[in-house]
Design an enzyme around this catalytic site. Structure first.
Site, PDB file in Angstrom:
ATOM      1  N   HIS A  17      31.152   5.565  40.692  1.00 30.47           N
ATOM      2  CA  HIS A  17      31.270   6.628  41.698  1.00 30.47           C
ATOM      3  C   HIS A  17      32.557   7.426  41.477  1.00 30.47           C
ATOM      4  O   HIS A  17      32.551   8.659  41.522  1.00 30.47           O
ATOM      5  CB  HIS A  17      31.334   6.039  43.116  1.00 30.47           C
ATOM      6  CG  HIS A  17      30.089   5.390  43.586  1.00 30.47           C
ATOM      7  ND1 HIS A  17      30.082   4.130  44.133  1.00 30.47           N
ATOM      8  CD2 HIS A  17      28.802   5.817  43.630  1.00 30.47           C
ATOM      9  CE1 HIS A  17      28.856   3.806  44.493  1.00 30.47           C
ATOM     10  NE2 HIS A  17      28.052   4.812  44.192  1.00 30.47           N
ATOM     11  N   ARG A  90      22.339   7.658  35.864  1.00 31.57           N
ATOM     12  CA  ARG A  90      22.576   6.510  34.989  1.00 31.57           C
ATOM     13  C   ARG A  90      21.493   6.369  33.941  1.00 31.57           C
ATOM     14  O   ARG A  90      21.761   5.979  32.814  1.00 31.57           O
ATOM     15  CB  ARG A  90      22.639   5.228  35.819  1.00 31.57           C
ATOM     16  CG  ARG A  90      23.794   5.195  36.794  1.00 31.57           C
ATOM     17  CD  ARG A  90      23.677   4.037  37.730  1.00 31.57           C
ATOM     18  NE  ARG A  90      22.492   4.233  38.566  1.00 31.57           N
ATOM     19  CZ  ARG A  90      22.232   3.564  39.670  1.00 31.57           C
ATOM     20  NH1 ARG A  90      23.044   2.623  40.067  1.00 31.57           N
ATOM     21  NH2 ARG A  90      21.160   3.821  40.390  1.00 31.57           N
ATOM     22  N   SER A 127      26.216  -0.143  43.447  1.00 39.24           N
ATOM     23  CA  SER A 127      26.843  -0.900  44.533  1.00 39.24           C
ATOM     24  C   SER A 127      26.067  -2.176  44.808  1.00 39.24           C
ATOM     25  O   SER A 127      26.658  -3.234  45.058  1.00 39.24           O
ATOM     26  CB  SER A 127      26.909  -0.053  45.807  1.00 39.24           C
ATOM     27  OG  SER A 127      27.775   1.034  45.632  1.00 39.24           O
TER      28      SER A 127
END
Length: 159
Positions: A17, A90, A127
């Site tokens: 992030h 990603r 996360s």
């Protein structure tokens, strides 16, 4: 003034992030980090804790603003005159979902979405994965900033 937003749940914020936020901060005059509030989802960290952690790890970026939001991201953008959403990608699997969101957001409000390829170092990082590995005692020190690692360890020892 050129503005953009980097949205997400940031539960917790990761080095991936931060990479996207840092890169956006070099491209825009003002970058908002919008922390999504989803009352239906129980996060590891409360929204205020996430905001505090993000403020700490982005303190070096003078043009980054941190806020929470509830509702449609396009409404957040309209209220702040933000014409662009910056999202990290990603993998191809991210693209399918993010493209649909980008097209919907543009159709609703004209807000553009810019996709930034993730640094290969963080291409696997999420996360959720950080929380899972940390929960089982795995080393995530290279995946999150030190202050986040400390908060994660503290939280997981308490639960």
């Amino acid at each position: 003034m050129r503005r953009a937003v980097c949205p997400g749940s940031f539960d917790p914020i990761t080095n991936g992030h931060l990479d996207i936020i840092s890169r956006a901060s070099r491209l825009y005059d003002e970058v908002y980090v919008a922390v999504m509030i989803n009352k239906a989802k129980k996060g590891l960290f409360e929204v205020d804790e996430r905001l505090d952690l993000i403020r700490q790890v982005t303190a070096e970026y003078e043009n980054v603003r941190i806020e929470a939001f509830h509702g449609l991201l396009v409404d957040f953008c309209k209220q702040r005159d933000i014409p662009a959403i910056v999202k990290g990608l990603r993998a191809v699997s991210d693209f399918d979902y993010e493209l649909q969101m980008a097209q919907m957001n543009n159709g609703l409000s004209g807000v553009e979405t810019l996709f930034v390829p993730t640094n290969p170092t963080y291409s696997f990082l999420s996360s959720s994965l950080v929380k899972e590995v940390a929960t089982w005692g795995g080393d995530v020190s290279h995946l999150v900033p030190p202050v986040v690692l400390e908060a994660l360890n503290k939280r997981l020892r308490r639960d």
